[in-house]
Design a protein around this motif. Structure first.
Motif, PDB file in Angstrom:
ATOM      1  N   ILE A   1       0.822  -1.149   0.027  1.00  0.00           N
ATOM      2  CA  ILE A   1       0.020  -0.074  -0.034  1.00  0.00           C
ATOM      3  C   ILE A   1       0.801   1.203   0.145  1.00  0.00           C
ATOM      4  N   VAL A   2       0.864   2.169  -0.899  1.00  0.00           N
ATOM      5  CA  VAL A   2       1.554   3.121  -1.124  1.00  0.00           C
ATOM      6  C   VAL A   2       0.604   4.625  -0.837  1.00  0.00           C
ATOM      7  N   LEU A   3       0.934   5.150  -0.082  1.00  0.00           N
ATOM      8  CA  LEU A   3       0.277   6.613   0.543  1.00  0.00           C
ATOM      9  C   LEU A   3       0.785   7.930   0.160  1.00  0.00           C
ATOM     10  N   LEU A   4       0.057   8.459  -0.701  1.00  0.00           N
ATOM     11  CA  LEU A   4       0.375   9.706  -1.416  1.00  0.00           C
ATOM     12  C   LEU A   4      -0.317  11.143  -0.829  1.00  0.00           C
ATOM     13  N   ARG A   5       0.091  11.871  -0.098  1.00  0.00           N
ATOM     14  CA  ARG A   5      -0.322  13.057   0.175  1.00  0.00           C
ATOM     15  C   ARG A   5      -0.432  13.900  -0.793  1.00  0.00           C
ATOM     16  N   HIS A   6      -1.683  14.800  -1.070  1.00  0.00           N
ATOM     17  CA  HIS A   6      -1.590  15.630  -2.014  1.00  0.00           C
ATOM     18  C   HIS A   6      -0.468  16.641  -2.155  1.00  0.00           C
ATOM     19  N   ALA A   7      -0.358  17.482  -3.097  1.00  0.00           N
ATOM     20  CA  ALA A   7       0.635  18.473  -3.327  1.00  0.00           C
ATOM     21  C   ALA A   7       0.225  19.569  -2.822  1.00  0.00           C
ATOM     22  N   LYS A   8       1.208  20.713  -2.589  1.00  0.00           N
ATOM     23  CA  LYS A   8       0.786  21.895  -1.924  1.00  0.00           C
ATOM     24  C   LYS A   8      -0.188  22.647  -2.641  1.00  0.00           C
ATOM     25  N   ALA A   9      -1.436  23.001  -1.810  1.00  0.00           N
ATOM     26  CA  ALA A   9      -2.486  23.635  -2.313  1.00  0.00           C
ATOM     27  C   ALA A   9      -2.511  25.354  -1.950  1.00  0.00           C
ATOM     28  N   GLU A  10      -3.338  25.808  -2.666  1.00  0.00           N
ATOM     29  CA  GLU A  10      -3.710  27.303  -2.533  1.00  0.00           C
ATOM     30  C   GLU A  10      -4.568  27.378  -1.386  1.00  0.00           C
ATOM     31  N   TRP A  11      -4.476  28.630  -0.559  1.00  0.00           N
ATOM     32  CA  TRP A  11      -5.610  28.816   0.443  1.00  0.00           C
ATOM     33  C   TRP A  11      -6.356  29.826  -0.433  1.00  0.00           C
ATOM     34  N   SER A  12      -7.843  29.475  -0.240  1.00  0.00           N
ATOM     35  CA  SER A  12      -8.687  30.250  -1.084  1.00  0.00           C
ATOM     36  C   SER A  12      -9.939  30.691  -0.402  1.00  0.00           C
TER      37      SER A  12
ATOM     38  N   HIS B   1      -0.371  10.481   7.244  1.00  0.00           N
ATOM     39  CA  HIS B   1       0.618   9.986   7.963  1.00  0.00           C
ATOM     40  C   HIS B   1       0.083   9.155   9.214  1.00  0.00           C
ATOM     41  N   ALA B   2      -1.183   9.465   9.708  1.00  0.00           N
ATOM     42  CA  ALA B   2      -1.843   8.314  10.707  1.00  0.00           C
ATOM     43  C   ALA B   2      -1.828   6.841  10.287  1.00  0.00           C
ATOM     44  N   LEU B   3      -2.059   6.920   8.903  1.00  0.00           N
ATOM     45  CA  LEU B   3      -2.276   5.380   8.605  1.00  0.00           C
ATOM     46  C   LEU B   3      -0.903   4.704   8.136  1.00  0.00           C
ATOM     47  N   ALA B   4       0.021   5.770   7.823  1.00  0.00           N
ATOM     48  CA  ALA B   4       1.399   4.641   7.323  1.00  0.00           C
ATOM     49  C   ALA B   4       1.850   4.503   8.708  1.00  0.00           C
ATOM     50  N   ASP B   5       1.694   5.323   9.924  1.00  0.00           N
ATOM     51  CA  ASP B   5       2.115   5.066  11.066  1.00  0.00           C
ATOM     52  C   ASP B   5       1.594   3.936  11.711  1.00  0.00           C
ATOM     53  N   ALA B   6       0.262   3.913  11.522  1.00  0.00           N
ATOM     54  CA  ALA B   6      -0.409   2.768  12.332  1.00  0.00           C
ATOM     55  C   ALA B   6      -0.166   1.455  11.654  1.00  0.00           C
TER      56      ALA B   6
ATOM     57  N   GLY C   1      -0.128  -2.246  12.939  1.00  0.00           N
ATOM     58  CA  GLY C   1       1.097  -2.984  12.894  1.00  0.00           C
ATOM     59  C   GLY C   1       1.302  -4.201  12.051  1.00  0.00           C
ATOM     60  N   VAL C   2       0.418  -4.275  11.000  1.00  0.00           N
ATOM     61  CA  VAL C   2       0.536  -5.517  10.078  1.00  0.00           C
ATOM     62  C   VAL C   2       1.780  -5.156   9.267  1.00  0.00           C
ATOM     63  N   GLY C   3       2.364  -3.977   8.919  1.00  0.00           N
ATOM     64  CA  GLY C   3       3.116  -3.909   7.792  1.00  0.00           C
ATOM     65  C   GLY C   3       4.474  -3.704   8.145  1.00  0.00           C
ATOM     66  N   THR C   4       5.416  -3.156   7.026  1.00  0.00           N
ATOM     67  CA  THR C   4       6.731  -2.913   7.357  1.00  0.00           C
ATOM     68  C   THR C   4       6.926  -1.789   6.422  1.00  0.00           C
ATOM     69  N   LEU C   5       7.286  -0.511   7.091  1.00  0.00           N
ATOM     70  CA  LEU C   5       7.713   0.931   6.103  1.00  0.00           C
ATOM     71  C   LEU C   5       8.805   0.338   5.439  1.00  0.00           C
TER      72      LEU C   5
END
Length: 172
Positions: free
Chosen positions: A9-20, A117-122, A160-164
């Motif tokens: 499972i690969v987790l990608l956080r969205h790129a930098k967004a504008e404040w609008s 972040h929470a999912l990757a860490d968990a 705890g099921v995976g390896t980062l």
């Protein structure tokens, strides 16, 4: 695929967004985000992982990130735009992953913090080298990518099921 199939499972956080002035859901990418999203796509391609499915939040910034990143991949995976990824809690993210068909070997999730972040860490019961410390030190910035491996069914994904295996950011 059998229950002992290795999966990623690969987790990608969205790129930098504008404040609008519009809604948070409709925020577009900032110039830096439009620059970083293709770099994230190049990193995804460099992993050599052939994604079977991409789950992408329905928010504008995640859709735009994915549109720019996927152009860098040698194979475009089937993509599902998932409303439930927007503002999802850790429990909701795990539930979404648990719904994945066991036909899928490699899953990409394009979403938001603090959830990514929470999912990757968990999921990371262990990690290669200092990768977990690096991820936790950085706080999983925009365009960050975490790669987690595990063995078994998607229904068995839990804490705890995976390896980062890897963690990458465009500005590290």
């Amino acid at each position: 695929m059998s229950a002992d199939t290795p999966r990623r499972i690969v987790l990608l956080r969205h790129a930098k967004a504008e404040w609008s002035d519009g809604t948070d859901h409709d925020r577009p990418l900032a110039d830096r985000g439009r620059h970083d999203a293709p770099a994230a796509g190049q990193k995804l391609a460099q992993t050599g992982i052939a994604f079977d499915l991409a789950l992408c939040s329905s928010a504008a910034r995640t859709r735009e990130t994915w549109k720019l990143a996927v152009q860098e991949l040698p194979h475009r995976p089937r993509t599902t735009y998932e409303e439930r990824l927007y503002e999802a809690s850790l429990g909701e993210l795990i539930a979404l992953v648990n719904e994945t068909s066991d036909e899928v070997k490699n899953l990409l999730v394009i979403g938001h913090n603090p959830g990514m972040h929470a999912l990757a860490d968990a999921l990371s019961g262990s990690a290669q080298g200092d990768v977990l410390a690096r991820m936790n030190r950085s706080g999983f910035p925009t365009s960050g990518i975490a790669v987690v491996s595990f063995t078994g069914s998607w229904k068995s994904v839990e804490h705890g099921v995976g390896t980062l295996l890897d963690f990458w950011t465009p500005h590290s």
